[in-house]
Design an enzyme around this catalytic site. Structure first.
Site, short mmCIF file in Angstrom:
data_model
loop_
_atom_site.label_atom_id
_atom_site.label_comp_id
_atom_site.label_asym_id
_atom_site.label_seq_id
_atom_site.Cartn_x
_atom_site.Cartn_y
_atom_site.Cartn_z
N HIS A 139 0.83 -1.21 0.00
CA HIS A 139 0.00 0.00 0.00
C HIS A 139 0.86 1.25 0.00
CE1 HIS A 139 -2.45 3.18 1.96
NE2 HIS A 139 -3.40 2.67 1.18
N CYS A 514 -5.60 23.62 -13.27
CA CYS A 514 -4.64 23.68 -12.16
C CYS A 514 -4.85 22.57 -11.14
CB CYS A 514 -4.65 25.05 -11.50
SG CYS A 514 -6.23 25.49 -10.79
C1 LIG Z 1 -6.74 23.12 -7.92
C2 LIG Z 1 -7.78 22.85 -7.16
O1 LIG Z 1 -7.94 23.44 -5.95
P1 LIG Z 1 -7.65 22.68 -4.56
O2 LIG Z 1 -6.90 21.44 -4.88
O3 LIG Z 1 -6.89 23.66 -3.75
O4 LIG Z 1 -9.04 22.45 -4.04
C3 LIG Z 1 -8.78 21.87 -7.59
O5 LIG Z 1 -9.83 21.73 -6.94
O6 LIG Z 1 -8.52 21.23 -8.62
#
Ligand SMILES: C=C(OP(=O)(O)O)C(=O)O
Ligand SMILES: C=C(OP(=O)(O)O)C(=O)O
Ligand SMILES: [Mg+2]
Ligand SMILES: [Mg+2]
Lengths: 560, 560
Positions: A139, A514
């Site tokens: 794991h 992102c």
């Molecule tokens: C980049 C993001 O924000 P966080 O991971 O901070 O929620 C996401 O939700 O993809």
């Protein structure tokens, strides 16, 4: 004749992820592979495209982890299996919970007999993981590789004592809080803090990357919250910051107190007073980042996590903190209870905070624009882009944009400076994809937060997913972890709808991603296909992203 | 000349909901309004369509609440404002948490000085709400009306003492656990359990409903878990059960023990043994329901909630239950901790349970088909339809369907009986809408679970939404509570995608809705427009749904 060398790589593909079985060999071979490709091209045997094509994005990941300085003298106290490459150091902790808690104040190494799904949050929080038991597919090993986190498993010579909070190797006793270094590329466990060298992009590797840049169409930015990470990413070729999470800045010991004062304040006035203490600190953060990213866009995201994450949860701690803050235990306890949510990931977070507490957004906007003006005065070009998280309806965005624009104009007027800026949003709530046309009318840009979009689109809690997703993968219900590689069929369909709707009202709308997927080769290819402008990923994934983006173009050309 | 009468109704529309301000008048007037419409039609002044058109669905809600038997002698101890119509009785509790806990074992009335967003879960769990303070637009009043729950507010003559867990009116002391009855149509507070009369559909009201039936195209089913509710709904005109939630059956005191044994079992064998105890009880439940619903389809949904909901959470209780179950405190505690999730609504629930514990699905399928065979042998027609919850990927559905079909065939073979049945799924995960074509290939029917779809589509926890959604509505960010009336723009768009994709591979696919929205007039009109086959709602909303479905047709005709 060179082919022989290339086939020496030992790897295995398991559930859609490529694992180097022999990471030392892997590392050496990846290096050799890059060199061969570049040399062959220089010798005129293949062209640049072919050279780029011959190096797989997954492969160069091996070249991109920090390692222990080979010249340093280190005290190796044990050796286990090299389960996930890279070196990491930090204070030893023995439980996932301690890892989560203590990681807020510094780096930790999670040491366990073995790990189980309950430990996921702790593994996330730790810099590295060390287990006494388990093999290359245990794991801990599988999860750590998935997270890209250094990990040593099956270190049988150590004995872990959870009760005493220590581990032993022979005569050596390492107690909770002592620092160790682990080397996931070799399996070494080292006492103390070993000197590290960060990976560098140079020589043939840098050259190949430049060729990839000539081919790719996608931009590559980075997710970075500190000047250090931003600088590293820039060296790796990041063309801007795609996500600067501002909440991490509030967890530092000197800041969390002001943050807590803000949270427990009884009214907007009290909140404003506490926020005034945070303002100069936030401004410093942003100044540091703007300086490093001079001339490149920096997307700063407003506060995102639910407020209770900043408060203590156990009575004992509540008592302590209450004293520190000068309020009664009962008052703080009541506040903690009041903020508690059954499903915090679906709760009072993201822009919902900035809407109910506009003072927070005001403070953050002020810090951003004061920092921008300051760096501008130093003669550096700053490109601030403010991003509103967790928008599900255009009215939420409008509400926050109004505050941001007002504060921006105020600050710039006062400073007598005019800086170009953008106000955009994350698209990370499923509903936002369906109403993206309305949102795009108001937003200057948007970025897909595929972590949350996956979480809500699947209805899989990011924190609890270890409870059944591994089972799903084992049983073939899911081909792989959708938090690692984008689920193109479902979540990808939502992303596509979001892009189509957005561009239908604003054809030139700047769109990026992102979420973690921004650093995953297959997901990056998808982002290219659907016409995003850029991907943003953690610094160490930047070269992987550059290469993947080039491969996306090459594959597209092949398909034609 | 009749118009004068109709304009006597006093109501107000606030944030998209219609409130009768004077409920007594309202009730009388709604009755009069129905009578007038029917009479005018019989006199030949208007046609049936016009008669139906003249009665608004929101209006007849007034006629559909249980009331205190007007002939009964009752001991009225106090009077407050009639904030939300209908009568309710139950044991008095003084906190939301107690309401949630104790409602599992019987009906409760939540008594508070006033309510706040923290009390939402308790209000949901209670049969009725009584507050000492507040007016017709206080938190308690507005929320209770939204929930369709009897509520008396501003009952100034009572003094609530949370410490002692009692309330006083003059010399009378009512302690926690004592039974009271409240009448939200008149504001009366009554000591003890007053005899109730359930509303009936008769006379002109029944006639108007029949006319509505002639006009409507949507089917109307009900959400019912007990023979009692099923019978009531059938009397109100329900044409089948659209959602029978099976988990409620496990909370009864005699069953929860077996359920807990199942949960703490160490392996599949242990689970099977505990499930065998539950089997006959589940079978009895289904026999009761099949009998009542003779000749009509009954959709039974497999176990849905996360398992920790069945376990105690506090140390004290854990100790108690551990003893009862014959396991150590530590073992049970560890189990409770192991099941704890940070976001249970996005966790190990729905079909994820049936997939990781196939024994559960097997037991439930066996109980359903054994019950069906039994009732069939009694000479009654049974139409069982099994519904798999929380499906996000077709593989999940396939996995569960395989078990259900296998068990069904086994049972029917053994009994020597052949019964037609269907196996379908809920569409309640956003991703399911995007891959609905794949799912539709395998599923015999599907039903939109718009509670979860709203929860995940918006990223709003159903349990915590009181923290900011009221503020959103106040600020005009949202027009109304999306859990009460379907958000057509966003969640509705997901629903549409789901329908289009499903029908693209199976044009005759039977599609319904079983979220709370199935009883909301505007949402029902939407369901008609997008071509659903039926809506399913709680028994008391069935006539509202029948009338709304007719209005949907009439409005469509007008638009042409
Ligand atoms: C980049 C993001 O924000 P966080 O991971 O901070 O929620 C996401 O939700 O993809
Ligand atoms: C009907 C539904 O199921 P439940 O409310 O039981 O989650 C739904 O989610 O809409
Ligand atoms: Mg996010
Ligand atoms: Mg549901």
């Amino acid at each position: 004749k060179h082919y022989r060398d290339m086939q020496d790589i030992e790897f295995t593909i398991e559930k859609g992820k490529l694992y180097m079985l022999q990471t030392r060999t892997g590392k050496r071979t990846a290096q050799a592979n890059v060199k061969i490709a570049v040399d062959m091209c220089k010798e005129g045997l293949i062209d640049k495209k072919e050279a780029v094509r011959r190096v797989k994005p997954e492969e160069i990941d091996q070249l991109l982890h920090p390692m222990i300085d080979p010249k340093a003298k280190v005290e190796v106290i044990a050796k286990g299996l090299p389960a996930s490459p890279g070196a990491a150091k930090g204070k030893v902790v023995f439980s996932a919970q301690d890892a989560v808690e203590e990681s807020k104040e510094g780096e930790v190494i999670l040491v366990r007999m073995e790990t189980s799904p309950e430990d996921i949050a702790g593994m996330h929080a730790a810099q590295g993981i060390l287990t006494a038991r388990g093999g290359m597919t245990s794991h801990a090993a599988v999860v750590a590789r998935g997270m890209g986190k250094p990990c040593v498993v099956g270190c049988e010579s150590i004995t872990v004592d959870y009760e005493k909070e220590e581990f032993r190797v022979g005569d050596i006793v390492v107690k909770r809080g002592e620092v160790i270094t682990i080397d996931g590329s070799t399996g070494r466990v080292i006492l103390g803090s070993a000197p590290m060298v960060e990976p560098q992009l140079k020589g043939e590797f840098a050259e190949l990357m430049r060729w990839a840049d000539e081919i790719r169409k996608l931009g590559v930015r980075t997710n970075a919250d500190t000047p250090h990470d931003a600088k590293l990413a820039r060296e790796f070729g990041a063309e801007g910051i795609g996500l600067c999470r501002t909440e991490h800045m509030f967890f530092a010991p000197d800041r969390i107190k002001a943050m807590r004062e803000m949270i427990i304040a009884r009214d907007a006035e009290g909140r404003k007073k506490a926020l005034e203490k945070l303002l100069p600190m936030q401004r410093e953060d942003f100044i540091g980042i703007f300086r490093v990213m001079e001339g490149l866009p920096v997307i700063i995201r407003l506060l995102d996590p639910p407020l209770h994450e900043f408060l203590p949860q156990e009575d004992e701690q509540i008592r302590e903190i209450a004293e520190e803050l000068g309020v009664s235990f009962e008052e703080l306890k009541a506040k903690v209870e009041g903020l508690r949510e059954l499903n915090p990931m679906l709760g009072h977070r993201g822009c919902r905070l900035g809407i109910t507490y506009p003072e927070i957004t005001e403070m953050q906007a002020k810090a951003i624009f004061e920092a921008a003006c300051q760096v501008y005065k130093e003669g550096k070009k700053v490109i601030p882009e403010i991003m509103v998280p967790l928008v599900g309806d255009v009215n939420e965005f409008r509400n926050q944009k109004e505050i941001i624009v007002r504060v921006a104009e105020e600050v710039m007027e006062k400073e007598g400076i005019k800086i170009e800026y953008m106000v955009g949003t994350m698209i990370e709530i499923p509903r936002a994809c369906l109403v993206a046309d309305e949102i795009a009318k108001e937003a200057d840009f948007y970025s897909f937060g595929t972590n949350d979009l996956t979480q809500m689109g699947f209805g899989f809690s990011r924190d609890d997913v270890g409870k059944f997703v591994p089972y799903y993968i084992e049983k073939g219900i899911l081909p792989r972890d959708p938090f690692s590689s984008l689920d193109i069929k479902g979540i990808g369909a939502l992303v596509k709808i979001g892009i189509e709707k957005g561009r239908s009202v604003k054809p030139e709308l700047e769109i990026g991603i992102c979420g973690e997927h921004g650093g995953d080769p297959d997901s990056i290819k998808f982002c290219h296909k659907v016409g995003m402008n850029y991907v943003s990923c953690s610094p160490f994934r930047v070269p992987v992203a550059r290469l993947s983006a080039a491969h996306a173009v090459l594959e597209e050309e092949e398909e034609k």
